[in-house]
Enzyme design. Structure first.
Site, short mmCIF file in Angstrom:
data_model
loop_
_atom_site.label_atom_id
_atom_site.label_comp_id
_atom_site.label_asym_id
_atom_site.label_seq_id
_atom_site.Cartn_x
_atom_site.Cartn_y
_atom_site.Cartn_z
N ASN A 67 -4.22 1.88 10.50
CA ASN A 67 -4.23 2.93 9.02
C ASN A 67 -5.22 1.62 8.87
OD1 ASN A 67 -5.51 3.57 7.41
ND2 ASN A 67 -4.05 4.22 6.33
N PRO A 68 -6.01 0.41 9.15
CA PRO A 68 -6.50 -1.11 8.74
C PRO A 68 -7.18 -0.11 7.47
CG PRO A 68 -8.56 -0.45 10.08
CD PRO A 68 -7.06 1.06 10.23
N PHE A 128 1.14 -1.15 0.33
CA PHE A 128 -0.25 0.08 -0.24
C PHE A 128 1.07 0.64 0.08
CE2 PHE A 128 -2.23 2.78 2.34
CZ PHE A 128 -3.64 2.91 2.28
#
Ligand SMILES: C[S@@+](CC[C@H](N)C(=O)[O-])C[C@H]1O[C@@H](n2cnc3c(N)ncnc32)[C@H](O)[C@@H]1O
Length: 292
Positions: free
Chosen positions: A193-194, A88
């Site tokens: 920060n899922p 990510f």
């Protein structure tokens, strides 16, 4: 006008036509990367050095490949991180939550605060904390085996640039739902920060085609992983410990109620990002654990 400026102007038009949000900045950053200068130093590049790979990279960006995959770099607070396929790309929104965590750690009356980052990806949050709070010991948890080599690279990269972080950041593979039982009740701060995008929500091609699915989707209402973070934080935190969790802009009210007083949480708060949109929730675990 110089050849390079001409090319940047043409590239800007091409990226704008392709729907890229910040076409001029992206064209300049691609050119700066190729010529190994900062964006502000582009005027110093001699015309003779104009490099045709510029147009290869501009085509990739016009196909909506993320800028950070093309340059191989992402900037996060004071960090330069390696990123690419499988991990990510860290976002500026997350810098604000990370700043909150760093500020709280600086004010904590604990000699060597223990921090857990649930779903660390590139290591952005964990490494920013290690860099800016040299006393901290940071445990970074990541389930995705394609993301973890990037985390490892970034841990090594920071250790080389800032040797005081060496050995202070530990990467743990596996599902954060069942992580770090050896730290139960001892952690000073849990940050995450899922994945929080509701299934079926529309996302730009840079996100949907390049960020790993495990980093994005949070179930029907987007809150599945946030509920897990709440349970894990409750288990890990010591009395007086803090949790911070990022969420999507429309989820502020819903995430507030994931950390209710009835479950033992105190001082639950909504926080905004730099664009003044709800972005993260924080809460304190007081330690009088009810049976929930
Ligand atoms: C939105 S990304 C955030 C990455 C990084 N913390 C950041 O802010 O840039 C979420 C990360 O959590 C990881 N993840 C999702 N569910 C997980 C789980 N159950 N256990 C461990 N990691 C998980 C994903 O693989 C992804 O790397």
């Amino acid at each position: 006008m110089s050849l390079l400026l001409d090319e940047i102007a043409l590239a800007t038009a091409r990226l704008a036509e392709a729907g890229v949000e910040s076409p001029r900045a992206d064209a300049e950053l691609i050119a700066a990367q190729i010529h190994n200068v900062k964006r502000s130093g582009l005027h110093l590049v001699p015309d003779a050095e104009f490099d045709a790979t510029f147009w290869v990279d501009i085509s990739r960006r016009a196909n909506r490949e993320p800028l950070q995959h093309i340059t191989g770099r992402a900037y996060f607070r004071y960090l330069e991180l390696d990123v690419g396929p499988g991990v990510f790309v860290p976002r500026p929104e997350t810098e604000v939550m990370t700043g909150w965590a760093i500020d709280r750690l600086h004010h904590m009356d604990v000699s060597s605060p223990v921090v857990v980052d649930l779903g660390t990806g590139s290591g952005a949050i964990a490494l920013a904390i290690a860099q800016e709070v040299p006393r901290a010991r940071v445990h970074a948890v990541e389930a995705d085996p394609l993301a973890r080599p990037w985390t490892e690279r970034n841990i090594e990269r920071l250790a080389a640039a800032a040797p005081y972080t060496k050995g202070r950041v530990t990467l743990h593979g596996g599902d954060f739902a069942d992580c770090l039982h050896e730290l139960d009740g001892q952690v000073d701060l849990v940050v995450s920060n899922p994945p929080y995008i509701p299934l079926g929500a529309g996302v730009p091609p840079e996100v949907g085609e390049y960020d790993p699915p495990a980093a994005l989707w949070g179930g029907a209402d987007g809150l599945d992983a946030i509920r897990v973070v709440e349970r894990v934080a409750r288990r890990l935190l010591r009395p007086g410990g803090l949790v911070a969790v990022e969420h999507g802009a429309p989820q502020g009210a819903a995430v507030y109620w994931v950390f209710p007083e009835e479950a033992g949480w105190r001082d639950t708060r909504n926080h905004k990002d730099l664009t003044r949109r709800d972005r993260f929730v924080t809460a304190t675990w007081p330690g009088d654990r009810p049976d929930v």
